[in-house]
Design a protein around this motif. Structure first.
Motif, PDB file in Angstrom:
ATOM      1  N   GLY A 163       0.492  -1.352   0.359  1.00  0.00           N
ATOM      2  CA  GLY A 163       0.021   0.049  -0.077  1.00  0.00           C
ATOM      3  C   GLY A 163       0.597   1.638   0.077  1.00  0.00           C
ATOM      4  O   GLY A 163       0.008   2.110  -0.653  1.00  0.00           O
ATOM      5  N   TYR A 164       1.965   1.108   1.315  1.00  0.00           N
ATOM      6  CA  TYR A 164       3.393   2.632   0.858  1.00  0.00           C
ATOM      7  C   TYR A 164       3.190   2.710  -0.543  1.00  0.00           C
ATOM      8  O   TYR A 164       3.643   3.989  -0.781  1.00  0.00           O
ATOM      9  CB  TYR A 164       3.846   2.372   1.938  1.00  0.00           C
ATOM     10  CG  TYR A 164       4.951   3.256   2.486  1.00  0.00           C
ATOM     11  CD1 TYR A 164       4.157   4.825   2.845  1.00  0.00           C
ATOM     12  CD2 TYR A 164       5.885   3.400   1.820  1.00  0.00           C
ATOM     13  CE1 TYR A 164       5.178   5.502   3.276  1.00  0.00           C
ATOM     14  CE2 TYR A 164       6.866   4.107   1.943  1.00  0.00           C
ATOM     15  CZ  TYR A 164       6.681   5.860   2.579  1.00  0.00           C
ATOM     16  OH  TYR A 164       7.046   6.535   2.628  1.00  0.00           O
ATOM     17  N   MET A 175      -1.814  12.662  -7.034  1.00  0.00           N
ATOM     18  CA  MET A 175      -3.024  12.223  -6.333  1.00  0.00           C
ATOM     19  C   MET A 175      -3.267  12.909  -4.624  1.00  0.00           C
ATOM     20  O   MET A 175      -2.062  12.999  -4.721  1.00  0.00           O
ATOM     21  CB  MET A 175      -3.066  10.249  -6.219  1.00  0.00           C
ATOM     22  CG  MET A 175      -3.384  10.324  -8.050  1.00  0.00           C
ATOM     23  SD  MET A 175      -3.351   8.475  -8.007  1.00  0.00           S
ATOM     24  CE  MET A 175      -5.522   8.802  -8.469  1.00  0.00           C
ATOM     25  N   LYS A 176      -4.680  12.961  -4.440  1.00  0.00           N
ATOM     26  CA  LYS A 176      -5.082  13.224  -3.069  1.00  0.00           C
ATOM     27  C   LYS A 176      -5.102  11.558  -2.581  1.00  0.00           C
ATOM     28  O   LYS A 176      -5.789  10.968  -3.082  1.00  0.00           O
ATOM     29  CB  LYS A 176      -6.122  14.079  -3.051  1.00  0.00           C
ATOM     30  CG  LYS A 176      -6.664  13.741  -1.419  1.00  0.00           C
ATOM     31  CD  LYS A 176      -8.009  15.260  -1.374  1.00  0.00           C
ATOM     32  CE  LYS A 176      -8.421  15.078   0.140  1.00  0.00           C
ATOM     33  NZ  LYS A 176      -9.369  15.550  -0.076  1.00  0.00           N
ATOM     34  N   ILE A 177      -4.210  11.676  -1.809  1.00  0.00           N
ATOM     35  CA  ILE A 177      -4.413  10.046  -0.114  1.00  0.00           C
ATOM     36  C   ILE A 177      -5.364   9.722   0.029  1.00  0.00           C
ATOM     37  O   ILE A 177      -5.157  11.039   1.145  1.00  0.00           O
ATOM     38  CB  ILE A 177      -2.493   9.524  -0.797  1.00  0.00           C
ATOM     39  CG1 ILE A 177      -2.370   9.890  -2.270  1.00  0.00           C
ATOM     40  CG2 ILE A 177      -2.902   8.327  -0.898  1.00  0.00           C
ATOM     41  CD1 ILE A 177      -0.328   9.692  -2.127  1.00  0.00           C
ATOM     42  N   ASN A 186      -0.071   5.323  10.370  1.00  0.00           N
ATOM     43  CA  ASN A 186       1.889   5.634  10.811  1.00  0.00           C
ATOM     44  C   ASN A 186       1.938   7.034  10.064  1.00  0.00           C
ATOM     45  O   ASN A 186       2.127   7.022   9.042  1.00  0.00           O
ATOM     46  CB  ASN A 186       2.431   4.777  10.303  1.00  0.00           C
ATOM     47  CG  ASN A 186       3.847   4.603  10.111  1.00  0.00           C
ATOM     48  OD1 ASN A 186       4.928   5.648   9.808  1.00  0.00           O
ATOM     49  ND2 ASN A 186       4.927   3.273   9.649  1.00  0.00           N
ATOM     50  N   LYS A 187       2.695   7.814  11.229  1.00  0.00           N
ATOM     51  CA  LYS A 187       2.254   9.373  10.614  1.00  0.00           C
ATOM     52  C   LYS A 187       3.568   9.376   9.945  1.00  0.00           C
ATOM     53  O   LYS A 187       3.418  10.502   9.270  1.00  0.00           O
ATOM     54  CB  LYS A 187       2.484   9.782  12.156  1.00  0.00           C
ATOM     55  CG  LYS A 187       0.640  10.181  12.962  1.00  0.00           C
ATOM     56  CD  LYS A 187       0.814  11.512  14.270  1.00  0.00           C
ATOM     57  CE  LYS A 187      -0.230  10.682  14.469  1.00  0.00           C
ATOM     58  NZ  LYS A 187      -0.925  12.032  15.648  1.00  0.00           N
ATOM     59  N   GLU A 188       5.110   9.146  10.590  1.00  0.00           N
ATOM     60  CA  GLU A 188       6.226   9.212   9.169  1.00  0.00           C
ATOM     61  C   GLU A 188       5.398   8.626   8.126  1.00  0.00           C
ATOM     62  O   GLU A 188       6.112   9.973   7.319  1.00  0.00           O
ATOM     63  CB  GLU A 188       7.215   8.305  10.173  1.00  0.00           C
ATOM     64  CG  GLU A 188       8.510   9.043   9.845  1.00  0.00           C
ATOM     65  CD  GLU A 188       9.607   8.043  10.950  1.00  0.00           C
ATOM     66  OE1 GLU A 188      10.595   7.079  10.558  1.00  0.00           O
ATOM     67  OE2 GLU A 188       9.361   7.828  11.915  1.00  0.00           O
ATOM     68  N   GLU A 189       5.378   8.118   7.906  1.00  0.00           N
ATOM     69  CA  GLU A 189       5.068   7.065   6.851  1.00  0.00           C
ATOM     70  C   GLU A 189       4.259   8.263   5.579  1.00  0.00           C
ATOM     71  O   GLU A 189       4.044   8.209   4.482  1.00  0.00           O
ATOM     72  CB  GLU A 189       4.369   5.718   6.302  1.00  0.00           C
ATOM     73  CG  GLU A 189       5.236   4.668   6.250  1.00  0.00           C
ATOM     74  CD  GLU A 189       4.756   3.478   6.133  1.00  0.00           C
ATOM     75  OE1 GLU A 189       3.949   3.558   6.068  1.00  0.00           O
ATOM     76  OE2 GLU A 189       5.824   2.240   6.286  1.00  0.00           O
ATOM     77  N   HIS A 191       3.617  11.376   6.463  1.00  0.00           N
ATOM     78  CA  HIS A 191       3.274  12.425   6.248  1.00  0.00           C
ATOM     79  C   HIS A 191       4.659  12.473   4.678  1.00  0.00           C
ATOM     80  O   HIS A 191       4.762  13.214   3.961  1.00  0.00           O
ATOM     81  CB  HIS A 191       4.233  12.814   7.403  1.00  0.00           C
ATOM     82  CG  HIS A 191       5.155  14.263   6.951  1.00  0.00           C
ATOM     83  ND1 HIS A 191       4.066  15.833   7.301  1.00  0.00           N
ATOM     84  CD2 HIS A 191       6.509  14.727   6.880  1.00  0.00           C
ATOM     85  CE1 HIS A 191       5.555  16.439   7.323  1.00  0.00           C
ATOM     86  NE2 HIS A 191       6.385  16.253   7.102  1.00  0.00           N
ATOM     87  N   ALA A 192       5.173  11.254   4.399  1.00  0.00           N
ATOM     88  CA  ALA A 192       6.531  10.906   3.494  1.00  0.00           C
ATOM     89  C   ALA A 192       5.893  10.557   2.464  1.00  0.00           C
ATOM     90  O   ALA A 192       6.084  11.694   1.273  1.00  0.00           O
ATOM     91  CB  ALA A 192       7.489   9.835   3.591  1.00  0.00           C
ATOM     92  N   VAL A 193       4.417  10.738   2.083  1.00  0.00           N
ATOM     93  CA  VAL A 193       3.909  10.489   0.687  1.00  0.00           C
ATOM     94  C   VAL A 193       2.702  11.123   1.382  1.00  0.00           C
ATOM     95  O   VAL A 193       1.667  11.829  -0.255  1.00  0.00           O
ATOM     96  CB  VAL A 193       3.305   8.736   0.707  1.00  0.00           C
ATOM     97  CG1 VAL A 193       4.261   8.157   0.132  1.00  0.00           C
ATOM     98  CG2 VAL A 193       2.227   8.309   1.702  1.00  0.00           C
ATOM     99  N   GLY A 194       2.853  12.123   1.667  1.00  0.00           N
ATOM    100  CA  GLY A 194       1.261  13.063   2.378  1.00  0.00           C
ATOM    101  C   GLY A 194      -0.012  12.697   1.816  1.00  0.00           C
ATOM    102  O   GLY A 194      -1.144  12.597   1.567  1.00  0.00           O
ATOM    103  N   ALA A 195      -0.161  11.396   2.953  1.00  0.00           N
ATOM    104  CA  ALA A 195      -1.504  10.680   2.798  1.00  0.00           C
ATOM    105  C   ALA A 195      -2.392  11.819   3.752  1.00  0.00           C
ATOM    106  O   ALA A 195      -1.641  11.832   4.757  1.00  0.00           O
ATOM    107  CB  ALA A 195      -1.111   8.899   2.905  1.00  0.00           C
ATOM    108  N   THR A 196      -3.652  11.081   3.852  1.00  0.00           N
ATOM    109  CA  THR A 196      -4.638  11.680   5.217  1.00  0.00           C
ATOM    110  C   THR A 196      -5.249  10.445   5.361  1.00  0.00           C
ATOM    111  O   THR A 196      -5.350   8.988   5.052  1.00  0.00           O
ATOM    112  CB  THR A 196      -5.679  12.412   3.918  1.00  0.00           C
ATOM    113  OG1 THR A 196      -5.169  13.755   4.005  1.00  0.00           O
ATOM    114  CG2 THR A 196      -6.115  12.696   5.403  1.00  0.00           C
ATOM    115  N   TYR A 197      -5.010  10.147   6.935  1.00  0.00           N
ATOM    116  CA  TYR A 197      -5.799   8.851   7.146  1.00  0.00           C
ATOM    117  C   TYR A 197      -6.636   9.375   7.481  1.00  0.00           C
ATOM    118  O   TYR A 197      -7.506   9.962   8.395  1.00  0.00           O
ATOM    119  CB  TYR A 197      -4.245   8.682   8.748  1.00  0.00           C
ATOM    120  CG  TYR A 197      -5.529   7.413   9.855  1.00  0.00           C
ATOM    121  CD1 TYR A 197      -5.401   6.115   9.245  1.00  0.00           C
ATOM    122  CD2 TYR A 197      -5.855   8.006  10.875  1.00  0.00           C
ATOM    123  CE1 TYR A 197      -5.237   5.221   9.774  1.00  0.00           C
ATOM    124  CE2 TYR A 197      -6.408   6.521  11.537  1.00  0.00           C
ATOM    125  CZ  TYR A 197      -6.338   5.701  11.782  1.00  0.00           C
ATOM    126  OH  TYR A 197      -7.091   4.387  11.838  1.00  0.00           O
TER     127      TYR A 197
END
Ligand SMILES: O=CC(=O)O
Length: 327
Positions: A163-164, A175-177, A186-189, A191-197
């Motif tokens: 998924g990462y 894309m908006k992820i 996983n807040k670090e990951e 942040h790295a890809v600009g994804a929203t949980y």
């Protein structure tokens, strides 16, 4: 290795549609004494005692209690690929047998395939190809419309290794992820890809233009996407499955596609595999199916073979097993 007896390793067979590739078998034969299922079945009582490992290539040979009982010296099962839902881990553990898989090796290719499915289904590549090669040369691409991937919203269900990697690729497509993980964030990951949980999967399903399934199949994810979840998706949304067929309720998916509840589906996995030739999913125009080829590249399959070999060698030497699957 000269003068030393090679450890006996059970494989299903060599060559053909499902067997170990011939060149992989050559590599393995330099390190192990390979015994095919056919050879084993012909001489069970003698060979059964010799076999110390199983090289399980794409879920074969099938391991059941009867087989385990007849292999008293079995120490390790090296399974190809990431998913281990085809193995009864409790049963293997009760026989003192360790298990390994190859999760990292397959992740890049599987993520690539996820992107390929997303692009192919949104831009209707298969239909376009059929049209371009059809005897009717009077087609009109001017009225040909697909959905845009760049800048669209992708919802990744299961932000594990695969998924990462999908998210990393999607970032390059601007894309908006969004992502949903059942257990951990996983807040670090992120942040790295600009994804929203999305704590709730429902929020992801409601917003995504593309929903990509990359979860493991477990009792909790079995038919995770059913009628209710499909109804939450946008009517223009596309469902992509690169995990396991059973993560989706296939009957509900057929119904949703027939009733235009969602736009399309792109599936590398189904249940069963392959689908019966009269299955309704094979008749729907907005469905793209590939034959479970997430890791099917020359390089990755080669690395998988090496990983599996290392795991067997470590397991037999009593050393820590790379990629050991723990209960
Ligand atoms: O399906 C393939 C895998 O589990 O890696």
């Amino acid at each position: 290795m000269e003068g030393q007896e090679l450890p006996c390793v059970l494989i299903d067979c060599i060559g053909g549609k499902h067997g170990v590739y011939e060149d992989h078998a050559e590599f393995l034969k330099e390190r192990f004494c390979l015994i095919t299922m056919k050879e084993y079945l012909e001489n069970k009582s003698f060979l059964g005692k010799k076999i110390r490992a199983i090289y399980m290539w794409y879920h074969k040979p099938v391991i059941n209690e009867e087989l385990l009982q007849s292999l008293p010296n079995l120490k390790i099962v090296a399974s190809s690929g990431a998913g281990v839902d085809h193995l009864d881990l409790n049963l293997l553990s009760s026989y003192g047998v360790k298990v390994s898989n190859t999760p990292l090796t397959v992740s890049t290719d599987t993520a690539d395939l996820g992107m390929a499915l997303m692009l192919a289904s949104s831009r209707r590549l298969v239909e376009g190809h059929q049209m371009a090669i059809s005897p009717d040369t009077e087609y009109f691409p001017a009225n040909w419309l697909g959905a845009e991937v760049s800048g669209a919203t992708l919802g990744i269900v299961g932000m594990g290794t695969i998924g990462y990697k999908v998210a990393e690729r999607a970032k390059a497509f601007e894309m908006k992820i969004l992502y949903h993980n059942r257990k951990q964030r996983n807040k670090e990951e992120e942040h790295a890809v600009g994804a929203t949980y999305c704590k709730k999967i429902d929020d992801l399903l409601q917003q995504a233009d593309f929903v990509m399934l990359a979860v493991k199949l477990t009792p909790q994810t079995h038919k995770l996407i059913g009628k209710r979840e499909l109804q939450l998706m946008k009517p223009t949304a596309i469902l992509i499955n690169i995990s396991r067929g059973l993560v989706v309720d296939q009957d509900a998916l057929v119904e949703a596609l027939q009733n235009k509840v969602i736009k399309a589906a792109a599936l590398d996995v189904t249940y069963p595999e392959p689908l019966p030739r009269d299955h309704p999913l094979l008749k729907l125009k907005d469905v793209l199916i590939t034959p479970h080829i997430g890791s099917a590249t020359v390089k990755t399959r080669h690395l998988m073979k090496e990983n599996m070999t290392e795991s067997i060698q470590a397991g037999l030497a009593g050393l820590p097993i790379p990629n050991e699957v723990l209960l």
